[in-house]
Write an enzyme that holds these catalytic residues in place. Structure first.
Site, PDB file in Angstrom:
ATOM      1  N   HIS A   1       0.832  -1.210   0.000  1.00 54.98           N
ATOM      2  CA  HIS A   1       0.000   0.000   0.000  1.00 54.98           C
ATOM      3  C   HIS A   1       0.863   1.256   0.000  1.00 54.98           C
ATOM      4  O   HIS A   1       0.611   2.195  -0.773  1.00 54.98           O
ATOM      5  CB  HIS A   1      -0.916   0.005   1.224  1.00 54.98           C
ATOM      6  N   GLU A   2       1.878   1.287   0.861  1.00 52.06           N
ATOM      7  CA  GLU A   2       2.756   2.461   0.908  1.00 52.06           C
ATOM      8  C   GLU A   2       3.510   2.630  -0.401  1.00 52.06           C
ATOM      9  O   GLU A   2       3.739   3.760  -0.856  1.00 52.06           O
ATOM     10  CB  GLU A   2       3.724   2.352   2.091  1.00 52.06           C
TER      11      GLU A   2
ATOM     12  N   HIS B   1       3.054   8.819  -6.994  1.00 55.48           N
ATOM     13  CA  HIS B   1       3.963   9.969  -7.095  1.00 55.48           C
ATOM     14  C   HIS B   1       4.733   9.925  -8.408  1.00 55.48           C
ATOM     15  O   HIS B   1       4.879  10.941  -9.099  1.00 55.48           O
ATOM     16  CB  HIS B   1       4.923   9.958  -5.908  1.00 55.48           C
TER      17      HIS B   1
ATOM     18  N   HIS C   1       1.605   4.453  -3.013  1.00 53.60           N
ATOM     19  CA  HIS C   1       1.746   5.916  -2.998  1.00 53.60           C
ATOM     20  C   HIS C   1       2.985   6.351  -3.791  1.00 53.60           C
ATOM     21  O   HIS C   1       2.965   7.395  -4.443  1.00 53.60           O
ATOM     22  CB  HIS C   1       1.868   6.417  -1.561  1.00 53.60           C
TER      23      HIS C   1
END
Length: 212
Positions: A83-84, A91, A87
């Site tokens: 999940h991280e 980006h 991100h």
């Protein structure tokens, strides 16, 4: 408040439950493989203290994973790590809601530091200076906007995480629903935060309207 506490409790229970379901690699390895699969090699993966303190910091280009996730070999650890990294992929690809949220961060950080005092002063001085309360409402509206912009960012990161975990063969037909469930309850915390922020905003608007 009750809903928020309930959702947070359920999220922790789900994380603890799926932390007992083993997989073959650590959260750190999941993160490394996912970033490499997307051609991202300029982001560091580090271990930090705290439970469920995981986050991606675009300013330092680091994926910060709690020790339980960084070293964990479980479905929960894999889901959170992916999940991280979702991100990070957002980006790297210029995902629009993430760009909007990042643009709001400086403004929201400023307004968050003073909004409580402005609202308090606005309520106390509503008969003397009614415009002060509306200034506070405007500042608080920025934090509410930020909460709602955060929702698609978090949901999309989870969708990217689950899709990659499945394609990479890290989860299967049995463990994929567990990863989805763990991330679903994490997403609910953001939903509750957004609804709470909106309710508070409407409450202050109702105070100002009653004065009018």
């Amino acid at each position: 408040m009750v809903l928020s506490l309930l959702v947070q409790s359920m999220m922790k229970r789900r994380f603890d439950k799926y932390s007992e379901v083993p997989i073959g690699i650590t959260g750190a390895e999941v993160a490394s493989r996912m970033l490499a699969a997307h051609g991202i090699r300029d982001v560091n993966i580090v271990s930090i203290s705290g439970k469920l303190s995981d986050h991606y910091d675009p300013t330092t280009r680091t994926v910060n994973l709690s020790e339980e996730v960084y070293y964990g070999r479980s479905v929960a650890a894999a889901a959170v790590a992916a999940h991280e990294c979702g991100h990070v992929v957002q980006h790297a690809t210029g995902y629009a809601p993430l760009k909007m949220r990042s643009a709001l961060v400086p403004v929201v950080s400023f307004s968050s530091n003073i909004v409580s005092w402005v609202l308090l002063a606005g309520v106390l001085m509503i008969n003397i200076m009614p415009s002060l309360l509306w200034i506070g409402i405007g500042l608080f509206a920025l934090t509410t906007l930020f909460s709602f912009v955060t929702l698609p960012v978090e949901i999309n990161a989870s969708a990217r995480a689950v899709a990659w975990l499945e394609n990479a063969g890290i989860v299967n037909y049995e463990t994929k629903p567990m990863a989805i469930d763990a991330l679903k309850w994490a997403a609910y915390t953001y939903v509750i935060a957004a609804i709470s922020s909106l309710a508070t905003l409407l409450y202050y608007i109702s105070i100002a309207n009653r004065r009018n």
